[in-house]
Design a protein around this motif. Structure first.
Motif, PDB file in Angstrom:
ATOM      1  N   ASP A   1      34.796 -56.489  31.102  1.00 52.61           N
ATOM      2  CA  ASP A   1      33.532 -56.523  31.848  1.00 52.61           C
ATOM      3  C   ASP A   1      33.605 -57.546  32.975  1.00 52.61           C
ATOM      4  O   ASP A   1      33.021 -57.349  34.049  1.00 52.61           O
TER       5      ASP A   1
ATOM      6  N   THR B   1      25.267 -54.231  27.314  1.00 54.94           N
ATOM      7  CA  THR B   1      26.278 -55.016  28.014  1.00 54.94           C
ATOM      8  C   THR B   1      26.448 -56.370  27.331  1.00 54.94           C
ATOM      9  O   THR B   1      25.624 -56.777  26.506  1.00 54.94           O
TER      10      THR B   1
ATOM     11  N   ALA C   1      26.419 -56.198  34.641  1.00 49.08           N
ATOM     12  CA  ALA C   1      27.801 -55.777  34.462  1.00 49.08           C
ATOM     13  C   ALA C   1      27.940 -54.298  34.794  1.00 49.08           C
ATOM     14  O   ALA C   1      27.034 -53.497  34.544  1.00 49.08           O
TER      15      ALA C   1
ATOM     16  N   LEU D   1      29.937 -51.160  33.730  1.00 48.05           N
ATOM     17  CA  LEU D   1      30.750 -50.754  32.592  1.00 48.05           C
ATOM     18  C   LEU D   1      31.601 -49.528  32.897  1.00 48.05           C
ATOM     19  O   LEU D   1      31.193 -48.651  33.655  1.00 48.05           O
TER      20      LEU D   1
END
Length: 410
Positions: free
Chosen positions: A28, A364, A374, A376
């Motif tokens: 991440d 997340t 983030a 993903l």
């Protein structure tokens, strides 16, 4: 968006959730994480079709939250580590990595030559990371553990969450509960080790155990026990409120939903609550009309609060309590958390496309940089990137076929 681990290369020889969750967090944050899986079976977690009685795989799809959650953003290679041909490939990957992470037990590490000395012989600068059940030293160093045993049972959470006199131990509130906390802990340790290497040139061995994470989580009580020289007492818990504060603890609404109060200064919030609740007479009740009386008669006040809370529905209480200064929260199940307004507003539930191109959602990791959610990427299919990774190492297509025939790669 800032991806602070961009350029960091991580080699993961691990399975299930505890250590892989750390790799997912690093992915991440921008790291290139290569996940080494057993050449035939893959990560053992791929074989779990149900968890706690619930389907773990979306029907008709490759998407599995218990695999994609702790493995999102990685690349997967299938290696038969016991074969010499595969070992040569692993060594090439070790040479190129900054961090090597594993949760294999000592005997397996020794037989597969994955111990610190083996890895450092190939790459002296690598940060070597071990996740374990009970630590790298001591009488239980060779003992395996899951979060249910090492974290929940041994780390004190199970006993702490179980009411006195209960006829069964309270279970963990969710699968992978301690594993995910442990994964975040490992990721933080790796970040510190990378910083130290960049500033001092010194590399590190990072050890995190589920037992250690469990003790850290319960340290408030453990530290009290250390001070007292024995287990701290567990005074009887009133049915409602606390022994000295009626505005602490869970209360049930008329439609069987729960709200949790945490108003630590009862004198400050009592009048406000009673007024909003439509019972100003409680503020002049001679049992509760001073802070001292309210605290002395907290159990009786809490019984009245419980009766008041049972007069209205959950939704009605949400509207009334929204305006008060005192602290409270709704008690949410997993679906409530998945749709939590603040999680959604802060991008802490994110969309990811599965292997079939279908939009899915995952929680997340809770760390954000520059207020950016983030981004993903899905978890890899089993051994999905084997050919690509090997080609990047300079392996020819002819050699790829030879390695597959030899059973060294998937």
């Amino acid at each position: 968006m800032l991806r602070p681990m961009h350029g960091v290369r991580v080699l993961e020889v691990a399975q299930f959730t505890f250590v892989p969750a750390a790799g997912a967090i690093l992915a991440d944050w921008g790291a290139d994480v290569i996940k080494v899986e057993h050449a035939e079976r893959g990560d053992g977690q791929r074989g779990l079709t149900t968890v706690l009685g619930v389907d773990a795989i979306s029907q008709g799809s490759s998407f599995s939250p218990i695999v994609d959650g702790p493995n999102r953003g990685k690349r997967s290679i299938g290696l038969a580590l016991e074969k010499p041909e595969a070992r040569a490939i692993l060594d090439e990957l070790i040479k190129q990595c900054d961090v090597f992470i594993t949760n294999f037990l000592p005997d397996s590490r020794a037989s597969l030559r994955l111990d610190l000395e083996d890895i450092r012989a190939v790459n002296p600068d690598v940060i070597y990371v071990r996740g374990s059940g009970f630590g790298a030293r001591g009488p239980e160093a060779n003992k395996g553990g899951y979060d249910m045993t090492s974290f929940w049972a041994r780390g004190g959470s199970g006993a702490g969450a179980t009411p006195v006199g209960a006829d069964r131990l309270s279970p963990m509130p969710a699968g992978g509960y301690g594993d995910n906390l442990g994964g975040m802990t490992i990721a933080g340790g790796i970040a510190a080790a990378l910083f130290a290497r960049s500033t001092t040139g010194e590399t590190s061995v990072v050890d995190v155990s589920l037992l250690g994470v469990g003790a850290w989580a319960t340290q408030f009580t453990v530290n009290l026990a250390l001070m007292a020289g024995g287990p701290p007492p567990r005074p009887p818990v009133p049915r409602h409120g606390s022994a000295r504060n009626p505005l602490i603890g869970p209360y049930r609404t008329s439609d069987d939903r729960w709200l949790l109060f945490s108003m630590l200064q009862p004198g400050r919030y009592w009048d406000e609550f009673c007024t909003v609740a439509g019972h100003p007479e409680l503020t002049t009740d001679e049992r509760f009309d001073t802070v001292e009386k309210l605290m002395a008669n907290a159990p009786a006040a809490a019984e009245r609060v419980a009766e008041v809370m049972a007069e209205r529905t959950f939704e009605e209480w949400l509207g009334l309590l929204e305006t008060i200064e005192g602290q409270w929260a709704v008690v949410q199940d997993a679906w409530g958390v998945a749709n939590d307004v603040s999680l959604r507003a802060n991008g802490l539930i994110a969309t990811v496309k599965d292997a079939e191109g279908v939009d899915r959602e995952l929680v997340t990791n809770p760390v954000q940089f520059d207020e950016q959610p983030a981004e993903l990427r899905r978890g890899p299919l089993f051994a999905e990137h084997t050919d690509d990774i090997l080609r990047q190492l300079g392996v020819t297509d002819e050699r790829l076929i030879e390695l597959k025939v030899a059973g060294a790669i998937t």
